[in-house]
Every structure is written in structure tokens, then in C-alpha cells.
Write a protein that holds these residues in place. Sequence first.
Motif, PDB file in Angstrom:
ATOM      1  N   TYR A  44      13.504  -1.771   1.010  1.00  0.00           N
ATOM      2  CA  TYR A  44      12.904  -3.101   1.157  1.00  0.00           C
ATOM      3  C   TYR A  44      13.922  -4.209   0.899  1.00  0.00           C
ATOM      4  CZ  TYR A  44       9.787  -7.090   0.168  1.00  0.00           C
ATOM      5  OH  TYR A  44       9.167  -8.311   0.164  1.00  0.00           O
ATOM      6  N   VAL A  45      13.982  -5.178   1.797  1.00  0.00           N
ATOM      7  CA  VAL A  45      14.831  -6.362   1.618  1.00  0.00           C
ATOM      8  C   VAL A  45      13.962  -7.596   1.902  1.00  0.00           C
ATOM      9  CG1 VAL A  45      17.102  -5.360   2.174  1.00  0.00           C
ATOM     10  CG2 VAL A  45      15.634  -6.183   4.017  1.00  0.00           C
ATOM     11  N   VAL A  46      14.260  -8.707   1.225  1.00  0.00           N
ATOM     12  CA  VAL A  46      13.429  -9.902   1.387  1.00  0.00           C
ATOM     13  C   VAL A  46      13.721 -10.636   2.701  1.00  0.00           C
ATOM     14  CG1 VAL A  46      13.033 -10.252  -1.081  1.00  0.00           C
ATOM     15  CG2 VAL A  46      15.000 -11.321   0.007  1.00  0.00           C
ATOM     16  N   ASP A  47      14.841 -10.278   3.344  1.00  0.00           N
ATOM     17  CA  ASP A  47      15.210 -10.918   4.605  1.00  0.00           C
ATOM     18  C   ASP A  47      15.638  -9.829   5.585  1.00  0.00           C
ATOM     19  OD1 ASP A  47      16.394 -12.248   6.704  1.00  0.00           O
ATOM     20  OD2 ASP A  47      17.612 -13.577   5.454  1.00  0.00           O
ATOM     21  N   THR A  48      14.868  -9.681   6.632  1.00  0.00           N
ATOM     22  CA  THR A  48      15.114  -8.586   7.588  1.00  0.00           C
ATOM     23  C   THR A  48      16.516  -8.626   8.209  1.00  0.00           C
ATOM     24  OG1 THR A  48      14.130  -7.363   9.423  1.00  0.00           O
ATOM     25  CG2 THR A  48      14.119  -9.774   9.625  1.00  0.00           C
ATOM     26  N   THR A  49      17.124  -9.807   8.247  1.00  0.00           N
ATOM     27  CA  THR A  49      18.464  -9.891   8.848  1.00  0.00           C
ATOM     28  C   THR A  49      19.537  -9.317   7.916  1.00  0.00           C
ATOM     29  OG1 THR A  49      18.887 -12.123   8.006  1.00  0.00           O
ATOM     30  CG2 THR A  49      17.832 -11.963  10.167  1.00  0.00           C
ATOM     31  N   LYS A  50      19.147  -9.007   6.669  1.00  0.00           N
ATOM     32  CA  LYS A  50      20.108  -8.480   5.685  1.00  0.00           C
ATOM     33  C   LYS A  50      20.023  -6.956   5.551  1.00  0.00           C
ATOM     34  CE  LYS A  50      21.514 -12.624   4.166  1.00  0.00           C
ATOM     35  NZ  LYS A  50      20.838 -13.507   5.120  1.00  0.00           N
ATOM     36  N   VAL A  51      19.297  -6.313   6.449  1.00  0.00           N
ATOM     37  CA  VAL A  51      19.158  -4.846   6.384  1.00  0.00           C
ATOM     38  C   VAL A  51      20.510  -4.169   6.624  1.00  0.00           C
ATOM     39  CG1 VAL A  51      18.121  -2.843   7.563  1.00  0.00           C
ATOM     40  CG2 VAL A  51      16.730  -4.849   7.053  1.00  0.00           C
ATOM     41  N   ASP A  52      20.769  -3.126   5.867  1.00  0.00           N
ATOM     42  CA  ASP A  52      22.003  -2.356   5.996  1.00  0.00           C
ATOM     43  C   ASP A  52      21.932  -1.530   7.305  1.00  0.00           C
ATOM     44  OD1 ASP A  52      24.042  -0.471   5.825  1.00  0.00           O
ATOM     45  OD2 ASP A  52      23.775  -0.165   3.665  1.00  0.00           O
ATOM     46  N   LYS A  53      22.678  -1.980   8.307  1.00  0.00           N
ATOM     47  CA  LYS A  53      22.616  -1.354   9.645  1.00  0.00           C
ATOM     48  C   LYS A  53      23.125   0.088   9.625  1.00  0.00           C
ATOM     49  CE  LYS A  53      21.614  -5.398  11.611  1.00  0.00           C
ATOM     50  NZ  LYS A  53      20.211  -5.772  11.569  1.00  0.00           N
ATOM     51  N   LEU A  91       7.015 -10.545   1.529  1.00  0.00           N
ATOM     52  CA  LEU A  91       7.326 -11.753   2.291  1.00  0.00           C
ATOM     53  C   LEU A  91       7.241 -11.470   3.783  1.00  0.00           C
ATOM     54  CD1 LEU A  91      10.391 -13.037   0.235  1.00  0.00           C
ATOM     55  CD2 LEU A  91       8.011 -13.801   0.092  1.00  0.00           C
ATOM     56  N   ASN A  92       6.796 -12.458   4.530  1.00  0.00           N
ATOM     57  CA  ASN A  92       6.660 -12.330   5.987  1.00  0.00           C
ATOM     58  C   ASN A  92       7.973 -11.896   6.628  1.00  0.00           C
ATOM     59  OD1 ASN A  92       6.464 -12.969   8.811  1.00  0.00           O
ATOM     60  ND2 ASN A  92       4.619 -14.114   8.349  1.00  0.00           N
ATOM     61  N   LYS A  93       9.103 -12.469   6.172  1.00  0.00           N
ATOM     62  CA  LYS A  93      10.395 -12.185   6.807  1.00  0.00           C
ATOM     63  C   LYS A  93      11.107 -10.973   6.190  1.00  0.00           C
ATOM     64  CE  LYS A  93      12.680 -15.651   3.985  1.00  0.00           C
ATOM     65  NZ  LYS A  93      13.974 -15.749   3.531  1.00  0.00           N
ATOM     66  N   ALA A  94      10.413 -10.277   5.269  1.00  0.00           N
ATOM     67  CA  ALA A  94      11.003  -9.087   4.642  1.00  0.00           C
ATOM     68  C   ALA A  94      10.870  -7.871   5.569  1.00  0.00           C
ATOM     69  CB  ALA A  94      10.313  -8.829   3.312  1.00  0.00           C
ATOM     70  N   TRP A  95      11.389  -6.744   5.118  1.00  0.00           N
ATOM     71  CA  TRP A  95      11.340  -5.501   5.918  1.00  0.00           C
ATOM     72  C   TRP A  95      11.498  -4.306   5.001  1.00  0.00           C
ATOM     73  CZ3 TRP A  95      14.674  -1.350   6.675  1.00  0.00           C
ATOM     74  CH2 TRP A  95      14.440  -0.531   7.799  1.00  0.00           C
ATOM     75  N   CYS A  96      10.896  -3.185   5.395  1.00  0.00           N
ATOM     76  CA  CYS A  96      11.193  -1.904   4.735  1.00  0.00           C
ATOM     77  C   CYS A  96      11.171  -0.832   5.808  1.00  0.00           C
ATOM     78  CB  CYS A  96      10.222  -1.609   3.586  1.00  0.00           C
ATOM     79  SG  CYS A  96       8.745  -0.695   4.055  1.00  0.00           S
ATOM     80  N   SER A  97      11.681   0.362   5.447  1.00  0.00           N
ATOM     81  CA  SER A  97      11.850   1.429   6.443  1.00  0.00           C
ATOM     82  C   SER A  97      10.521   2.032   6.908  1.00  0.00           C
ATOM     83  CB  SER A  97      12.765   2.521   5.896  1.00  0.00           C
ATOM     84  OG  SER A  97      12.226   3.021   4.696  1.00  0.00           O
ATOM     85  N   ALA A  98       9.395   1.617   6.283  1.00  0.00           N
ATOM     86  CA  ALA A  98       8.087   2.105   6.739  1.00  0.00           C
ATOM     87  C   ALA A  98       7.496   1.180   7.810  1.00  0.00           C
ATOM     88  CB  ALA A  98       7.132   2.198   5.550  1.00  0.00           C
ATOM     89  N   TRP A  99       8.280   0.214   8.255  1.00  0.00           N
ATOM     90  CA  TRP A  99       7.791  -0.753   9.262  1.00  0.00           C
ATOM     91  C   TRP A  99       7.224  -0.036  10.489  1.00  0.00           C
ATOM     92  CZ3 TRP A  99       8.866  -1.818  14.404  1.00  0.00           C
ATOM     93  CH2 TRP A  99       8.356  -3.021  14.908  1.00  0.00           C
ATOM     94  N   VAL A 100       6.036  -0.472  10.902  1.00  0.00           N
ATOM     95  CA  VAL A 100       5.382   0.044  12.107  1.00  0.00           C
ATOM     96  C   VAL A 100       4.896  -1.159  12.897  1.00  0.00           C
ATOM     97  CG1 VAL A 100       3.492   1.451  13.034  1.00  0.00           C
ATOM     98  CG2 VAL A 100       4.483   2.033  10.817  1.00  0.00           C
ATOM     99  N   LYS A 101       5.220  -1.204  14.162  1.00  0.00           N
ATOM    100  CA  LYS A 101       4.830  -2.360  14.989  1.00  0.00           C
ATOM    101  C   LYS A 101       3.319  -2.541  14.971  1.00  0.00           C
ATOM    102  CE  LYS A 101       5.470  -4.236  19.646  1.00  0.00           C
ATOM    103  NZ  LYS A 101       5.647  -5.593  19.196  1.00  0.00           N
ATOM    104  N   LYS A 102       2.885  -3.766  14.711  1.00  0.00           N
ATOM    105  CA  LYS A 102       1.457  -4.088  14.692  1.00  0.00           C
ATOM    106  C   LYS A 102       0.872  -3.895  16.089  1.00  0.00           C
ATOM    107  CE  LYS A 102      -1.424  -7.473  12.410  1.00  0.00           C
ATOM    108  NZ  LYS A 102      -1.241  -7.233  10.998  1.00  0.00           N
TER     109      LYS A 102
END
Length: 104
Positions: A44-53, A91-102
Motif C-alpha cells: 500500500y502506498v498513499v500515492d499510486t504514482t509512487k508504486v515500486d515498478k 485515500l482515493n489516490k492510494a493503491w495496493c496490490s489487491a487493486w481490482v478494477k471497479k
Amino acid sequence: MTTRRRFITIVPLAGSALLAAHTASAQGAPTLDPKDPQAAALGYVVDTTKVDKAKFPKHTNDQHCGNCQLYQGAATAEKAPCTLFQGKQVLNKAWCSAWVKKAG
Ligand code: SF4
């Protein structure tokens, strides 16, 4: 008779109070800390653009909590509860690896 009538009056009131408390707790829940062990385990990161690619090669910057199936708020809400992290808001702009497209 009086007792029964009082009971009938009290039950719906208690129900509304519980519902109000539940809604308030979801809205007032603390924001998820990325250092929380479960959050960290899911990247989980608070800003999706900061995800470790390197760690998450399938991630793209258009994926974020606000358009995830598990996000429990409006797509425009700044933060909302997530089904995975009980009692917390993400946070809306956060992300985690369990992300599933709505869906939809
Ligand atoms: Fe965000 Fe979805 Fe991960 Fe929950 S499951 S933290 S809404 S990306």
C-alpha cells in the motif's frame, strides 16, 4: 401494557442510534498508515504514482483506490473505507496490490 408500549418506542430509537453510530465511525475512521503490517504486506502506498515498478510490474498509474472494486465510497470521495482494511480509510489516490478494477 405501559412497559410494552415503552419497549416499542425504544427499539426503533436504538436502531437509529446504532445506524448513526456506524455511519459516523466509518466516516471518522482513521486513515490507513502505509506502515501498518497488512498495508505494507500488500504494498500500500498513499500515492499510486509512487508504486515500486520493479516490485509491481503490472501496476499502472491509472489504478488507484478511487476506481477499485473494494473502495467503499463515491469515486470522487477523498478517502473512504476499504473492504480489506476494517476500521480504516484509504485515500482515493492510494493503491495496493489487491487493486481490482471497479465494475461498470
Ligand atoms: Fe485501495 Fe483497492 Fe487496495 Fe483497498 S484493495 S487499498 S481500495 S487498491
